[in-house]
Design a protein around this motif. Sequence first.
Motif, PDB file in Angstrom:
ATOM      1  N   ALA A  49       0.835  -1.208   0.000  1.00  0.00           N
ATOM      2  CA  ALA A  49       0.000   0.000   0.000  1.00  0.00           C
ATOM      3  C   ALA A  49       0.864   1.250   0.000  1.00  0.00           C
ATOM      4  N   VAL A  50       2.003   1.204   0.673  1.00  0.00           N
ATOM      5  CA  VAL A  50       2.898   2.363   0.694  1.00  0.00           C
ATOM      6  C   VAL A  50       3.456   2.625  -0.706  1.00  0.00           C
ATOM      7  N   TYR A  51       3.779   1.564  -1.438  1.00  0.00           N
ATOM      8  CA  TYR A  51       4.269   1.743  -2.809  1.00  0.00           C
ATOM      9  C   TYR A  51       3.205   2.411  -3.680  1.00  0.00           C
ATOM     10  N   GLY A  52       1.965   2.003  -3.530  1.00  0.00           N
ATOM     11  CA  GLY A  52       0.882   2.638  -4.283  1.00  0.00           C
ATOM     12  C   GLY A  52       0.730   4.100  -3.925  1.00  0.00           C
ATOM     13  N   LEU A  53       0.904   4.434  -2.649  1.00  0.00           N
ATOM     14  CA  LEU A  53       0.824   5.827  -2.220  1.00  0.00           C
ATOM     15  C   LEU A  53       1.960   6.652  -2.805  1.00  0.00           C
ATOM     16  N   VAL A  54       3.156   6.076  -2.859  1.00  0.00           N
ATOM     17  CA  VAL A  54       4.301   6.784  -3.442  1.00  0.00           C
ATOM     18  C   VAL A  54       4.067   7.048  -4.927  1.00  0.00           C
ATOM     19  N   VAL A  55       3.556   6.049  -5.645  1.00  0.00           N
ATOM     20  CA  VAL A  55       3.257   6.243  -7.071  1.00  0.00           C
ATOM     21  C   VAL A  55       2.196   7.325  -7.244  1.00  0.00           C
ATOM     22  N   ALA A  56       1.177   7.337  -6.383  1.00  0.00           N
ATOM     23  CA  ALA A  56       0.136   8.354  -6.473  1.00  0.00           C
ATOM     24  C   ALA A  56       0.711   9.745  -6.215  1.00  0.00           C
ATOM     25  N   ILE A  57       1.594   9.868  -5.246  1.00  0.00           N
ATOM     26  CA  ILE A  57       2.196  11.183  -4.964  1.00  0.00           C
ATOM     27  C   ILE A  57       3.024  11.650  -6.156  1.00  0.00           C
ATOM     28  N   LEU A  58       3.762  10.739  -6.783  1.00  0.00           N
ATOM     29  CA  LEU A  58       4.537  11.099  -7.962  1.00  0.00           C
ATOM     30  C   LEU A  58       3.645  11.542  -9.111  1.00  0.00           C
ATOM     31  N   LEU A  59       2.533  10.833  -9.322  1.00  0.00           N
ATOM     32  CA  LEU A  59       1.607  11.208 -10.393  1.00  0.00           C
ATOM     33  C   LEU A  59       0.926  12.539 -10.109  1.00  0.00           C
TER      34      LEU A  59
END
Length: 138
Positions: A124-134
């Motif tokens: 879930a943290v990886y998904g959050l990091v990708v969302a922040i980058l996007l």
Amino acid sequence: MITWLVVTPVLAAGFWAVRLLARRRGKGAVRWLLISNLALLGGAFVLLATALGGAAEAAPSQAAADQGVGSAALIGAAIAVAGASIGAAIAVAYTGAAALAALSERPELFGRAMVIVGLAEGIAVYGLVVAILLIGKA
């Protein structure tokens, strides 16, 4: 984006009404549930096409094109968070159940079990990091 805010509650209310109707009918509940899910999916696709295509057609300037890219980045961020959260939930469900079973037999495995469950939560943290980058690119 205003289209999303207006139509999403309408779609949710329609889906809820169809589910209530399906519960009362009994035998045809599965068929009605399938039809309502397909209608909800179709409505979401139409809404997505309207949100992404409507802004670019209204004003063909560079600002309108940038807004379409920003909308796509925000939708991508939402998909990244949703997918990662669902994946993490499934992973934690299985690893958590296995960790509890192992702890009931051997309590000294607590540290190892929590590390495994923590690795599953990392999805879930990886998904959050990708969302922040996007969102940063939007």
